[in-house]
Design a protein around this motif. Structure first.
Motif, short mmCIF file in Angstrom:
data_model
loop_
_atom_site.label_atom_id
_atom_site.label_comp_id
_atom_site.label_asym_id
_atom_site.label_seq_id
_atom_site.Cartn_x
_atom_site.Cartn_y
_atom_site.Cartn_z
N LEU A 77 -49.23 25.28 -20.72
CA LEU A 77 -49.37 24.25 -21.75
C LEU A 77 -49.44 24.84 -23.15
N ILE A 78 -50.07 25.99 -23.29
CA ILE A 78 -50.13 26.66 -24.60
C ILE A 78 -48.72 27.09 -25.03
N LEU A 79 -47.95 27.64 -24.10
CA LEU A 79 -46.58 28.06 -24.42
C LEU A 79 -45.73 26.85 -24.81
N VAL A 80 -45.87 25.74 -24.08
CA VAL A 80 -45.11 24.54 -24.42
C VAL A 80 -45.49 24.03 -25.80
N LYS A 81 -46.78 24.09 -26.13
CA LYS A 81 -47.24 23.64 -27.44
C LYS A 81 -46.71 24.54 -28.56
N LEU A 82 -46.75 25.84 -28.35
CA LEU A 82 -46.34 26.79 -29.38
C LEU A 82 -44.84 26.75 -29.64
N PHE A 83 -44.06 26.56 -28.57
CA PHE A 83 -42.60 26.63 -28.70
C PHE A 83 -41.94 25.29 -28.41
N TYR A 84 -42.65 24.21 -28.72
CA TYR A 84 -42.13 22.88 -28.41
C TYR A 84 -40.80 22.61 -29.12
N LYS A 85 -40.71 22.94 -30.41
CA LYS A 85 -39.49 22.65 -31.17
C LYS A 85 -38.30 23.43 -30.63
N GLU A 86 -38.53 24.71 -30.32
CA GLU A 86 -37.45 25.53 -29.78
C GLU A 86 -37.00 25.02 -28.41
N LEU A 87 -37.97 24.67 -27.57
CA LEU A 87 -37.64 24.13 -26.25
C LEU A 87 -36.90 22.80 -26.36
N LEU A 88 -37.32 21.98 -27.32
CA LEU A 88 -36.68 20.69 -27.53
C LEU A 88 -35.23 20.88 -27.96
N PHE A 89 -35.00 21.79 -28.91
CA PHE A 89 -33.65 22.08 -29.40
C PHE A 89 -32.78 22.60 -28.26
N TYR A 90 -33.30 23.57 -27.52
CA TYR A 90 -32.52 24.17 -26.42
C TYR A 90 -32.24 23.14 -25.33
N THR A 91 -33.19 22.30 -25.04
CA THR A 91 -33.04 21.34 -23.94
C THR A 91 -31.94 20.32 -24.23
N PHE A 92 -31.90 19.82 -25.46
CA PHE A 92 -30.94 18.78 -25.80
C PHE A 92 -29.61 19.32 -26.31
N ASP A 93 -29.61 20.52 -26.88
CA ASP A 93 -28.37 21.07 -27.45
C ASP A 93 -28.36 22.59 -27.32
N PRO A 94 -28.11 23.12 -26.13
CA PRO A 94 -28.14 24.57 -25.93
C PRO A 94 -27.11 25.32 -26.78
N LEU A 95 -25.92 24.72 -26.98
CA LEU A 95 -24.90 25.37 -27.79
C LEU A 95 -25.34 25.43 -29.25
N GLY A 96 -25.93 24.34 -29.73
CA GLY A 96 -26.44 24.33 -31.10
C GLY A 96 -27.58 25.32 -31.28
N ALA A 97 -28.44 25.43 -30.26
CA ALA A 97 -29.54 26.38 -30.31
C ALA A 97 -29.02 27.80 -30.37
N GLN A 98 -27.96 28.08 -29.60
CA GLN A 98 -27.37 29.42 -29.62
C GLN A 98 -26.73 29.72 -30.97
N ALA A 99 -26.04 28.72 -31.55
CA ALA A 99 -25.40 28.91 -32.84
C ALA A 99 -26.42 29.14 -33.95
N SER A 100 -27.60 28.57 -33.81
CA SER A 100 -28.63 28.72 -34.84
C SER A 100 -29.39 30.04 -34.70
N GLY A 101 -29.09 30.80 -33.66
CA GLY A 101 -29.71 32.12 -33.52
C GLY A 101 -30.89 32.18 -32.58
N LEU A 102 -31.19 31.09 -31.89
CA LEU A 102 -32.30 31.11 -30.95
C LEU A 102 -31.93 31.96 -29.73
N PRO A 103 -32.89 32.71 -29.19
CA PRO A 103 -32.61 33.53 -27.99
C PRO A 103 -32.58 32.65 -26.74
N ILE A 104 -31.44 31.99 -26.52
CA ILE A 104 -31.39 30.97 -25.47
C ILE A 104 -31.57 31.58 -24.08
N ASN A 105 -31.13 32.82 -23.88
CA ASN A 105 -31.33 33.44 -22.56
C ASN A 105 -32.81 33.63 -22.26
#
Length: 294
Positions: free
Chosen positions: A146-174
């Protein structure tokens, strides 16, 4: 009435079982929402059955069987990702292959290693056998995830709904992908004693899809799903206590009943209550009155 609520609490095993059920009701609902949004609900079932070889090996070596289960469950997600990345095979086919392969390997290892592992307990759950150490482990896993979900909620949200966009923005999707799969595996490992690997997917998915019918935003689904998970777990435990039925099955049945109530009666998406139903009834009534004037 009050006595019906308090009587089970007089037993230590029921207090520990209820504490574990409440924690897992929250944890499964939060983590399961990511599976729902990604349309990967079957992944929970794959991991739940893929832990079997890890259980057999860990039991044979005399190490913590939950450690073996986590390693093997995580390995199964690596294999699925590897197959998908190295071929044109779709993810659902890869999951089906890994599901059957790991399950068969687990059955074979149990036979070859002459393991005395209680498969019934892990397949169908036995929450009444949890110990204080099990409760502590569940608390640690729940708080950690739950702490990890809270800390990285925005990143997880971005990756979950738009993995290609998350990758293009530089997030470590792997890294996000494997971290999310690790959280799912931890949740399943923690839930094995509660509902067992056969029913764990229902606890992962049920509260989330029930909440999905009632609210719109992901964070709302998480909060409402956690409430539904807790209600289902506690109610199922009391049903199990008074009717002397398996606790895992009782919890999952409560989850299913709440889902169907939402499916039929949700204010916006319910089969019987959705707005277009009301409009259709209004049109039919108007036609009836026009065709049958007084």
């Amino acid at each position: 009435m009050l006595n019906l609520i308090l009587e089970p609490l007089s037993f230590e095993f029921m207090r520990e079982a209820l504490a574990t059920a409440i924690l897992l009701g929250i944890l499964c609902a939060v983590v399961g929402n990511y599976l729902i949004v990604q349309r990967m609900g079957i992944l929970g079932d794959v991991i739940a059955h893929a832990v079997l070889p890890g259980l057999a090996i860990a039991f044979f070596l005399g190490v913590d069987i939950f450690l073996g289960a986590f390693i093997c469950g995580t390995l199964s997600t690596f294999v699925i990702s590897w197959i998908q990345s190295q071929s044109r095979i779709k993810v659902d086919v890869a999951m089906a292959l890994v599901f059957s392969g790991f399950l068969a390997l687990g059955i074979m290892l149990i036979t070859l290693l002459k393991s005395k592992l209680d498969l019934h307990e892990f397949l169908f759950g036995d929450i009444l056998s949890v110990t204080t150490d099990d409760v502590k482990r569940t608390i640690i896993i729940t708080v950690f995830v739950l702490i990890l979900v809270k800390l990285f909620y925005k990143e997880l949200l971005f990756y979950t709904f738009d993995p290609l966009g998350a990758q293009a923005s530089g997030l470590p999707i792997n890294l996000i992908h494997f971290a999310l799969n690790g959280a799912i595996t931890l949740t399943i490992v923690a839930s094995m004693q509660t509902v067992g690997v056969v029913l764990v997917v229902s606890l992962l998915i049920g509260p989330g899809i029930t909440a999905y019918l009632l609210v719109k935003e992901l964070y709302q689904m998480m909060h409402l799903g956690a409430v539904i998970g807790v209600i289902s777990s506690v109610t199922g435990m009391y049903i199990s206590y008074y009717l002397n039925v398996p606790s895992g099955a009782a919890i999952v049945l409560v989850v299913s009943v709440l889902f169907f109530l939402a499916l039929f009666l949700s204010p916006t998406q319910g089969i019987l209550t959705r707005p277009e139903i009301g409009h259709r009834r209004g049109r039919l009534l108007s036609q009836f009155k026009s065709q049958n004037p007084k």
